[in-house]
Motif scaffolding. Structure first.
Motif, mmCIF file in Angstrom:
data_model
loop_
_atom_site.group_PDB
_atom_site.id
_atom_site.type_symbol
_atom_site.label_atom_id
_atom_site.label_comp_id
_atom_site.label_asym_id
_atom_site.label_seq_id
_atom_site.Cartn_x
_atom_site.Cartn_y
_atom_site.Cartn_z
ATOM 1 N N GLY A 9 0.844 -1.190 0.000
ATOM 2 C CA GLY A 9 0.000 0.000 0.000
ATOM 3 C C GLY A 9 0.880 1.241 0.000
ATOM 4 O O GLY A 9 1.797 1.378 -0.794
ATOM 5 N N ASP B 266 3.151 6.789 2.977
ATOM 6 C CA ASP B 266 2.667 7.802 2.033
ATOM 7 C C ASP B 266 3.735 8.872 1.779
ATOM 8 O O ASP B 266 3.445 10.070 1.702
ATOM 9 C CB ASP B 266 1.385 8.449 2.561
ATOM 10 C CG ASP B 266 0.252 7.445 2.706
ATOM 11 O OD1 ASP B 266 0.207 6.491 1.911
ATOM 12 O OD2 ASP B 266 -0.564 7.593 3.634
ATOM 13 N N ARG C 33 1.288 0.874 15.683
ATOM 14 C CA ARG C 33 0.001 1.344 15.154
ATOM 15 C C ARG C 33 -0.121 2.860 15.289
ATOM 16 O O ARG C 33 -0.603 3.542 14.382
ATOM 17 C CB ARG C 33 -1.154 0.672 15.904
ATOM 18 C CG ARG C 33 -1.471 -0.740 15.460
ATOM 19 C CD ARG C 33 -2.797 -1.185 16.046
ATOM 20 N NE ARG C 33 -3.171 -2.499 15.547
ATOM 21 C CZ ARG C 33 -3.050 -3.614 16.232
ATOM 22 N NH1 ARG C 33 -2.548 -3.580 17.459
ATOM 23 N NH2 ARG C 33 -3.415 -4.773 15.713
ATOM 24 N N GLU D 262 -3.078 4.582 13.189
ATOM 25 C CA GLU D 262 -4.239 3.710 13.322
ATOM 26 C C GLU D 262 -4.343 3.204 14.744
ATOM 27 O O GLU D 262 -3.521 3.537 15.606
ATOM 28 C CB GLU D 262 -4.125 2.531 12.358
ATOM 29 C CG GLU D 262 -2.912 1.641 12.607
ATOM 30 C CD GLU D 262 -2.836 0.477 11.624
ATOM 31 O OE1 GLU D 262 -3.098 -0.645 12.065
ATOM 32 O OE2 GLU D 262 -2.543 0.711 10.432
ATOM 33 N N SER E 255 -9.555 0.586 14.955
ATOM 34 C CA SER E 255 -9.721 1.069 13.576
ATOM 35 C C SER E 255 -8.426 0.823 12.804
ATOM 36 O O SER E 255 -7.668 1.754 12.501
ATOM 37 C CB SER E 255 -10.055 2.565 13.580
ATOM 38 O OG SER E 255 -11.248 2.814 14.293
ATOM 39 N N PRO E 256 -8.149 -0.437 12.471
ATOM 40 C CA PRO E 256 -6.879 -0.766 11.802
ATOM 41 C C PRO E 256 -6.876 -0.347 10.340
ATOM 42 O O PRO E 256 -7.903 -0.341 9.680
ATOM 43 C CB PRO E 256 -6.809 -2.287 11.937
ATOM 44 C CG PRO E 256 -8.243 -2.720 11.972
ATOM 45 C CD PRO E 256 -8.964 -1.631 12.724
ATOM 46 N N ARG E 257 -5.700 0.012 9.856
ATOM 47 C CA ARG E 257 -5.505 0.270 8.427
ATOM 48 C C ARG E 257 -4.603 -0.804 7.827
ATOM 49 O O ARG E 257 -4.928 -1.420 6.835
ATOM 50 C CB ARG E 257 -4.902 1.653 8.199
ATOM 51 C CG ARG E 257 -5.804 2.820 8.586
ATOM 52 C CD ARG E 257 -5.141 4.143 8.242
ATOM 53 N NE ARG E 257 -4.923 4.293 6.805
ATOM 54 C CZ ARG E 257 -3.793 4.736 6.253
ATOM 55 N NH1 ARG E 257 -2.762 5.042 7.025
ATOM 56 N NH2 ARG E 257 -3.685 4.866 4.947
ATOM 57 N N TYR E 258 -3.452 -0.997 8.461
ATOM 58 C CA TYR E 258 -2.477 -1.972 7.967
ATOM 59 C C TYR E 258 -2.361 -3.209 8.854
ATOM 60 O O TYR E 258 -2.224 -4.321 8.352
ATOM 61 C CB TYR E 258 -1.092 -1.319 7.845
ATOM 62 C CG TYR E 258 -0.961 -0.377 6.672
ATOM 63 C CD1 TYR E 258 -0.575 -0.842 5.416
ATOM 64 C CD2 TYR E 258 -1.231 0.976 6.813
ATOM 65 C CE1 TYR E 258 -0.467 0.013 4.333
ATOM 66 C CE2 TYR E 258 -1.122 1.847 5.738
ATOM 67 C CZ TYR E 258 -0.744 1.364 4.498
ATOM 68 O OH TYR E 258 -0.645 2.214 3.425
ATOM 69 N N ARG F 44 -3.684 -5.911 11.404
ATOM 70 C CA ARG F 44 -4.926 -6.527 11.866
ATOM 71 C C ARG F 44 -4.600 -7.706 12.783
ATOM 72 O O ARG F 44 -3.819 -8.586 12.426
ATOM 73 C CB ARG F 44 -5.774 -6.992 10.677
ATOM 74 C CG ARG F 44 -6.183 -5.846 9.771
ATOM 75 C CD ARG F 44 -7.064 -6.271 8.616
ATOM 76 N NE ARG F 44 -7.382 -5.115 7.778
ATOM 77 C CZ ARG F 44 -8.378 -4.266 8.034
ATOM 78 N NH1 ARG F 44 -9.167 -4.478 9.078
ATOM 79 N NH2 ARG F 44 -8.592 -3.238 7.243
ATOM 80 N N PRO G 253 -2.523 -4.095 2.837
ATOM 81 C CA PRO G 253 -2.906 -2.738 2.423
ATOM 82 C C PRO G 253 -4.293 -2.391 2.952
ATOM 83 O O PRO G 253 -5.135 -3.277 3.177
ATOM 84 C CB PRO G 253 -2.901 -2.812 0.894
ATOM 85 C CG PRO G 253 -2.091 -4.013 0.553
ATOM 86 C CD PRO G 253 -2.303 -4.981 1.666
ATOM 87 N N PRO G 254 -4.570 -1.100 3.149
ATOM 88 C CA PRO G 254 -5.910 -0.683 3.587
ATOM 89 C C PRO G 254 -6.960 -1.131 2.595
ATOM 90 O O PRO G 254 -6.724 -1.176 1.373
ATOM 91 C CB PRO G 254 -5.806 0.849 3.618
ATOM 92 C CG PRO G 254 -4.340 1.129 3.758
ATOM 93 C CD PRO G 254 -3.653 0.037 3.010
ATOM 94 N N ARG G 255 -8.106 -1.475 3.113
ATOM 95 C CA ARG G 255 -9.196 -1.946 2.239
ATOM 96 C C ARG G 255 -9.975 -0.776 1.664
ATOM 97 O O ARG G 255 -10.054 0.278 2.263
ATOM 98 C CB ARG G 255 -10.140 -2.858 3.039
ATOM 99 C CG ARG G 255 -9.445 -4.112 3.552
ATOM 100 C CD ARG G 255 -10.342 -4.897 4.463
ATOM 101 N NE ARG G 255 -9.678 -6.084 4.965
ATOM 102 C CZ ARG G 255 -10.211 -6.907 5.882
ATOM 103 N NH1 ARG G 255 -11.404 -6.652 6.384
ATOM 104 N NH2 ARG G 255 -9.532 -7.951 6.288
#
Length: 230
Positions: free
Chosen positions: A136, A150, A203, A208, A212-215, A217, A228-230
């Motif tokens: 991601g 990013d 995290r 995150e 509220s996870p992004r990467y 889990r 990667p984030p969904r």
């Protein structure tokens, strides 16, 4: 053989640690105060620091923060305090491991050996170092030990980087806690709390949370995966 600094004000405990570590073929220096410890690490290179918390001039937790300001040498906390909140705080503040007194010399040897294995793996780049990992918006360069999210550089501790790189090298795969202990911490056993603390800190730096996870889990009772984030 490693260079070890023992920071312990109790002369009987200090003597025992010096004797055991020397018998294990390590080169040992020792001090009894936090200020002496800071002076030592600023003048000499050590592979491991064993830091007591009950120092006469400065609380060991404050000494740890000051040490982290001048060196990234692995630090094992040796303490009689078994308060979970404080242990979590110490790990967050940069401790690499901890031992609760009284502990056996065999236990100490195992922890020191694990620290040294991790440090040597990091120095040699560990497992795959030839390519940059992209998941991601995450970019991890194992060779340069750099990570970015990013395009913005991530300020990670050595352990946080090792954990992130290991998970990123297996994107979408649920990695068990046992495997994380063995591969990232180089320990056949350990406390899940250590993993939880580092995951929580990582995290936070990834912006995150567990809720509220992004990467990252977490799968209760199974393990952790990075994707990667969904």
């Amino acid at each position: 053989m490693a260079s070890v600094l023992v920071v312990e004000d109790d002369r009987f405990v200090r003597s025992a640690l010096i004797r055991h570590l020397t018998e294990a073929s390590h080169v040992v220096r020792s001090v009894g105060t936090a200020l002496e410890a800071l002076r030592e690490v600023s003048q000499f290179r050590f592979d491991v620091v064993i830091l007591d918390l009950g120092l006469p001039d400065l609380d060991g937790a404050k000494a740890l923060k000051m040490l982290r300001g001048i060196t990234d040498v692995p630090v094992i906390i040796a303490t009689a305090r078994d308060d979970e909140t404080e242990i979590v705080r110490l790990l967050n503040d940069g401790a690499d491991d901890y031992l609760i007194k009284p502990f056996s010399v065999e236990h100490l040897s195992a922890r020191v050996a694990a620290i040294l294995r991790r440090a040597r793996a990091a120095d040699t780049g560990g497992a795959p170092v030839s390519q940059v990992i992209q998941v991601g918006g995450l970019t991890i360069d194992p060779l340069r030990r750099q990570a970015a999210l990013d395009g913005a550089a991530l300020d990670l501790t050595r352990r946080e980087f090792d954990l992130l790189a290991f998970l990123a090298g297996r994107p979408g795969v649920v990695v068990s806690r046992k495997e994380l202990l063995a591969q990232v911490w180089q320990q056949p056993y350990g406390d899940d709390q250590t993993i939880d603390v580092h995951l929580s800190w990582l995290r936070r730096k990834l912006g995150e949370s567990a809720a509220s996870p992004r990467y990252l889990r977490t799968f209760r009772g199974v393990g952790v995966k990075l994707e990667p984030p969904r």
